[in-house]
Design a protein around this motif. Sequence first.
Motif, PDB file in Angstrom:
ATOM      1  N   ILE A  15       0.832  -1.207   0.000  1.00 21.58           N
ATOM      2  CA  ILE A  15       0.000   0.000   0.000  1.00 21.58           C
ATOM      3  C   ILE A  15       0.874   1.268   0.000  1.00 21.58           C
ATOM      4  O   ILE A  15       1.921   1.300   0.647  1.00 21.58           O
ATOM      5  CB  ILE A  15      -0.963  -0.008   1.202  1.00 21.58           C
ATOM      6  N   GLY A  18       2.705   3.509  -4.705  1.00 25.45           N
ATOM      7  CA  GLY A  18       2.522   4.362  -5.883  1.00 25.45           C
ATOM      8  C   GLY A  18       1.829   3.739  -7.084  1.00 25.45           C
ATOM      9  O   GLY A  18       1.969   4.249  -8.196  1.00 25.45           O
ATOM     10  N   LYS A  19       1.049   2.688  -6.864  1.00 25.36           N
ATOM     11  CA  LYS A  19       0.383   2.017  -7.992  1.00 25.36           C
ATOM     12  C   LYS A  19      -0.498   2.960  -8.798  1.00 25.36           C
ATOM     13  O   LYS A  19      -0.385   3.032 -10.010  1.00 25.36           O
ATOM     14  CB  LYS A  19      -0.535   0.903  -7.481  1.00 25.36           C
ATOM     15  N   SER A  20      -1.384   3.660  -8.093  1.00 26.50           N
ATOM     16  CA  SER A  20      -2.349   4.488  -8.821  1.00 26.50           C
ATOM     17  C   SER A  20      -1.639   5.629  -9.545  1.00 26.50           C
ATOM     18  O   SER A  20      -2.016   6.000 -10.652  1.00 26.50           O
ATOM     19  CB  SER A  20      -3.389   5.057  -7.862  1.00 26.50           C
ATOM     20  N   GLY A  55      -7.506   7.649  -0.226  1.00 29.47           N
ATOM     21  CA  GLY A  55      -6.265   7.430  -0.956  1.00 29.47           C
ATOM     22  C   GLY A  55      -5.900   5.971  -1.061  1.00 29.47           C
ATOM     23  O   GLY A  55      -4.743   5.619  -1.230  1.00 29.47           O
ATOM     24  N   GLY A  83      -4.810  -1.747  -3.083  1.00 30.21           N
ATOM     25  CA  GLY A  83      -3.568  -1.659  -2.323  1.00 30.21           C
ATOM     26  C   GLY A  83      -3.610  -2.324  -0.964  1.00 30.21           C
ATOM     27  O   GLY A  83      -2.582  -2.571  -0.358  1.00 30.21           O
ATOM     28  N   LYS A 135       9.623   6.309  -6.701  1.00 32.07           N
ATOM     29  CA  LYS A 135       9.919   7.454  -5.816  1.00 32.07           C
ATOM     30  C   LYS A 135      11.411   7.775  -5.749  1.00 32.07           C
ATOM     31  O   LYS A 135      11.910   8.183  -4.699  1.00 32.07           O
ATOM     32  CB  LYS A 135       9.342   7.227  -4.404  1.00 32.07           C
ATOM     33  N   ASP A 137      12.725  10.173  -6.991  1.00 35.38           N
ATOM     34  CA  ASP A 137      12.898  11.625  -6.873  1.00 35.38           C
ATOM     35  C   ASP A 137      13.116  12.062  -5.431  1.00 35.38           C
ATOM     36  O   ASP A 137      13.621  13.135  -5.154  1.00 35.38           O
ATOM     37  CB  ASP A 137      11.666  12.337  -7.451  1.00 35.38           C
ATOM     38  N   ALA A 166       7.115   7.836 -10.391  1.00 40.18           N
ATOM     39  CA  ALA A 166       5.764   7.884 -10.970  1.00 40.18           C
ATOM     40  C   ALA A 166       5.219   9.294 -10.848  1.00 40.18           C
ATOM     41  O   ALA A 166       4.389   9.729 -11.630  1.00 40.18           O
ATOM     42  CB  ALA A 166       4.852   6.902 -10.252  1.00 40.18           C
ATOM     43  N   LYS A 167       5.753  10.040  -9.869  1.00 42.19           N
ATOM     44  CA  LYS A 167       5.255  11.389  -9.654  1.00 42.19           C
ATOM     45  C   LYS A 167       5.730  12.327 -10.764  1.00 42.19           C
ATOM     46  O   LYS A 167       4.934  13.032 -11.374  1.00 42.19           O
ATOM     47  CB  LYS A 167       5.740  11.890  -8.294  1.00 42.19           C
TER      48      LYS A 167
HETATM   49  P1  GTP Z   1      -3.161   2.323  -2.864  1.00 47.70           P
HETATM   50  O1  GTP Z   1      -4.022   2.490  -4.059  1.00 47.70           O
HETATM   51  O2  GTP Z   1      -3.823   2.786  -1.635  1.00 47.70           O
HETATM   52  O3  GTP Z   1      -2.538   1.011  -2.748  1.00 47.70           O
HETATM   53  O4  GTP Z   1      -1.933   3.288  -3.030  1.00 47.70           O
HETATM   54  P2  GTP Z   1      -1.025   3.316  -4.268  1.00 47.70           P
HETATM   55  O5  GTP Z   1      -0.003   2.266  -4.187  1.00 47.70           O
HETATM   56  O6  GTP Z   1      -1.883   3.407  -5.483  1.00 47.70           O
HETATM   57  O7  GTP Z   1      -0.252   4.645  -4.053  1.00 47.70           O
HETATM   58  P3  GTP Z   1      -0.555   6.047  -4.679  1.00 47.70           P
HETATM   59  O8  GTP Z   1      -0.342   6.080  -6.145  1.00 47.70           O
HETATM   60  O9  GTP Z   1      -1.855   6.541  -4.150  1.00 47.70           O
HETATM   61  O10 GTP Z   1       0.646   6.859  -4.038  1.00 47.70           O
HETATM   62  C1  GTP Z   1       0.811   6.986  -2.649  1.00 47.70           C
HETATM   63  C2  GTP Z   1       1.462   8.310  -2.341  1.00 47.70           C
HETATM   64  O11 GTP Z   1       2.789   8.345  -2.870  1.00 47.70           O
HETATM   65  C3  GTP Z   1       0.737   9.489  -2.981  1.00 47.70           C
HETATM   66  O12 GTP Z   1       0.774  10.578  -2.076  1.00 47.70           O
HETATM   67  C4  GTP Z   1       1.565   9.803  -4.210  1.00 47.70           C
HETATM   68  O13 GTP Z   1       1.488  11.166  -4.585  1.00 47.70           O
HETATM   69  C5  GTP Z   1       2.963   9.455  -3.738  1.00 47.70           C
HETATM   70  N1  GTP Z   1       3.834   9.049  -4.835  1.00 47.70           N
HETATM   71  C6  GTP Z   1       3.580   8.095  -5.760  1.00 47.70           C
HETATM   72  N2  GTP Z   1       4.624   7.996  -6.605  1.00 47.70           N
HETATM   73  C7  GTP Z   1       5.559   8.886  -6.206  1.00 47.70           C
HETATM   74  C8  GTP Z   1       6.869   9.260  -6.670  1.00 47.70           C
HETATM   75  O14 GTP Z   1       7.405   8.743  -7.650  1.00 47.70           O
HETATM   76  N3  GTP Z   1       7.510  10.209  -5.962  1.00 47.70           N
HETATM   77  C9  GTP Z   1       6.975  10.824  -4.870  1.00 47.70           C
HETATM   78  N4  GTP Z   1       7.697  11.754  -4.265  1.00 47.70           N
HETATM   79  N5  GTP Z   1       5.750  10.507  -4.409  1.00 47.70           N
HETATM   80  C10 GTP Z   1       5.048   9.560  -5.064  1.00 47.70           C
END
Ligand code: GTP
Length: 662
Positions: A15, A18-20, A55, A83, A135, A137, A166-167
């Motif tokens: 979880i 950063g999947k989404s 989230g 997640g 992540k 970055d 991914a950001k």
């Molecule tokens: P679930 O759907 O709940 O499992 O979460 P997820 O795995 O989809 O994660 P999600 O994409 O919601 O990202 C979780 C947090 O990490 C969010 O606040 C994103 O903005 C942040 N995030 C995702 N990818 C990156 C990245 O490459 N860099 C940074 N700095 N933050 C990131």
Amino acid sequence: FPCDVIRNFSIIAHIDHGKSTLADRLLELTGTISKKSTGTNQQVLDKLKVERERGITVKAQTASMLHTANGKAHLLNLIDTPGHVDFAWEVSRSLAACQGALLLVDATQGVQAQSISVFHVAKERGLTIIPVLNKIDLPASQPERIAAQLQSTFGIDPSDVLQISAKTGKGVEHVLHAIIERIPPPHGNADEPLKAFLFDSLYDRYRGVISLVRIQDGVLRKGDKIASCHTRKKYEVTEVGVMYPEEVPTASLQPGQVGYIACNMKESSEAHIGDTLHRLGVPVDPMPGFQPAKAMVYAGVFPVDSNDFIKLEESIKRLTLTDRSVTVQRESSSALGQGCRLGFLGTLHMDVFRQRLEDEYDASIIVTAPTVPYKVVYKDRTVLVSNPTEFPDVSDTASKVKEVQEPVVKASIIVPEEYLGEMMDLCFSHRAEDLDHRYLDAGAASASSASTSSASTSTASTPSNPPNSSTAPIPTTHTTADATVDASPPATANATPAPTSSAPRAILTCTIPLSEIVTDFFDQLKSRSSGYASFDYEDGGYKTSDLAKMVFLLNSKPVDALALIVHRSAQQHVGRTWVKKLHKVIPRQLFEVPIQAAVGKKIIARETLSAMRADVTAGLYGGHYERKMKHLENQKASKRRMKRVGSVELPQEAFFDVLSTG
Ligand code: GTP
């Protein structure tokens, strides 16, 4: 699209890794959605309101993309996975439609409990796994170190590991390239009889049930007459199409393709997950399906106003159309009247459902304390009890109960070494057994043996269908615990405490009763590890246990909806704590109310609620009209959540929140 240009894949991760966000970048990069529509943190696939609010991804969503590589247009079908492992059922059914998976690991956090469990589910399904570190970055990211961790934990070659943000989008185009290069295309033959694997369903107010399918063989077109291997019902296909990312009708669905069909299914139960659809009159052997989702946590849901039962039942029915894993049964309580007993995959699942019920249908409800399913063994039969009111008085020999068994889980907790002692204490205080630990970073041998044992237990518990039925391992991180217990806004990566990723980490395994982790375990795990622990579990079967029913009496009358099942070693403590909490949350009434806890015929705790005057404005100075009105309004608002039980008014907290208020 011929099969060789199709790729079906999922993103799997712990979880918040950063999947989404990665899904959004992929949709953007392939032009499926424009940059504008995603905005800065908006996740296209997270459709449900609660998903956006919390989230977390609750329901797996599917989207198709087009991408040209080596001069050839490719059709990439992304099947998003939830997640939280409360939703593991959705994860495994998503994976059943794929040939490959991106294993996404946060490069600041490293391998977490759920990274391990999803890796094994994907591996057991024979999927090609593309390891991706996300992540990068962030200054705290340590891609080399985490890549080495992937090698020691999973045997992944560091040179295969992609590094992305991914950001910002950095490195994401390499992910697209790897999907096309590394993931094999699906097999399938357009000339064979139609075989469509049903892996999910949605509900549309106008068109009824929409099924998501992966075409194994044959071609499916609008107007085709089809039948279900499972229910044997017949249908005419009224629409086929792909999720792009919303539904876009197409002329046909070809072998290997993932898409949706509408065929006038009225009831969501007709769309049996794991079913095989075939052409009418051309029967086929069904593909291996799924075991149904197994409810692990039950709670009663009652309308505050008993006249609203029909409305409540309708609301629940409508919601279960989009969430098939909830089980529903009517229940009637002498204290709360007519209601429904709902079964959930875990506590987060329950919490999310409860929020959706309140949000989307504006229903004012009372939810009772969660219970796990117990087995009551008699001489000649075994009865599954998921409602404390049905639990027999075991101490009464007339009940003829031979023994009682409770569900246990095999838990694994990953924490930095310095918290290991704390975590062991936590487990012991929750009746854990068979505690063991290993270091995750301390060399390939110990780490890989830890992960192998986790895989083999899952297989051992459910040999017939291991990946699907390794029932809802439910890991959590600090952020999950937030979402589970107090629904606080999702923690962002930046708000997450910097990991102690340089400290060696240990994986602690134990067997623990499920009932121990449905209450405050997540919260304690979070606070006692300063948020660093990640947690996962899988089905561990049943164990004999010394359990008793605890009943609470208000004004000497038992309130059935408040009954609990407790371990005898904890009954004094639980009785006292609950009575105190009830004393705190029940407003004073016009008369004195004794609050008692009893096991069998024995009262084990008591508090007395003294009487008070009802007029809440009585103590206000003067008669300032507005102030007086505001108080009356407040009183009215809190009344809405009150339930009159006998002569006593009980607030919602008395039933449910008492458990988690610590
Ligand atoms: P679930 O759907 O709940 O499992 O979460 P997820 O795995 O989809 O994660 P999600 O994409 O919601 O990202 C979780 C947090 O990490 C969010 O606040 C994103 O903005 C942040 N995030 C995702 N990818 C990156 C990245 O490459 N860099 C940074 N700095 N933050 C990131």
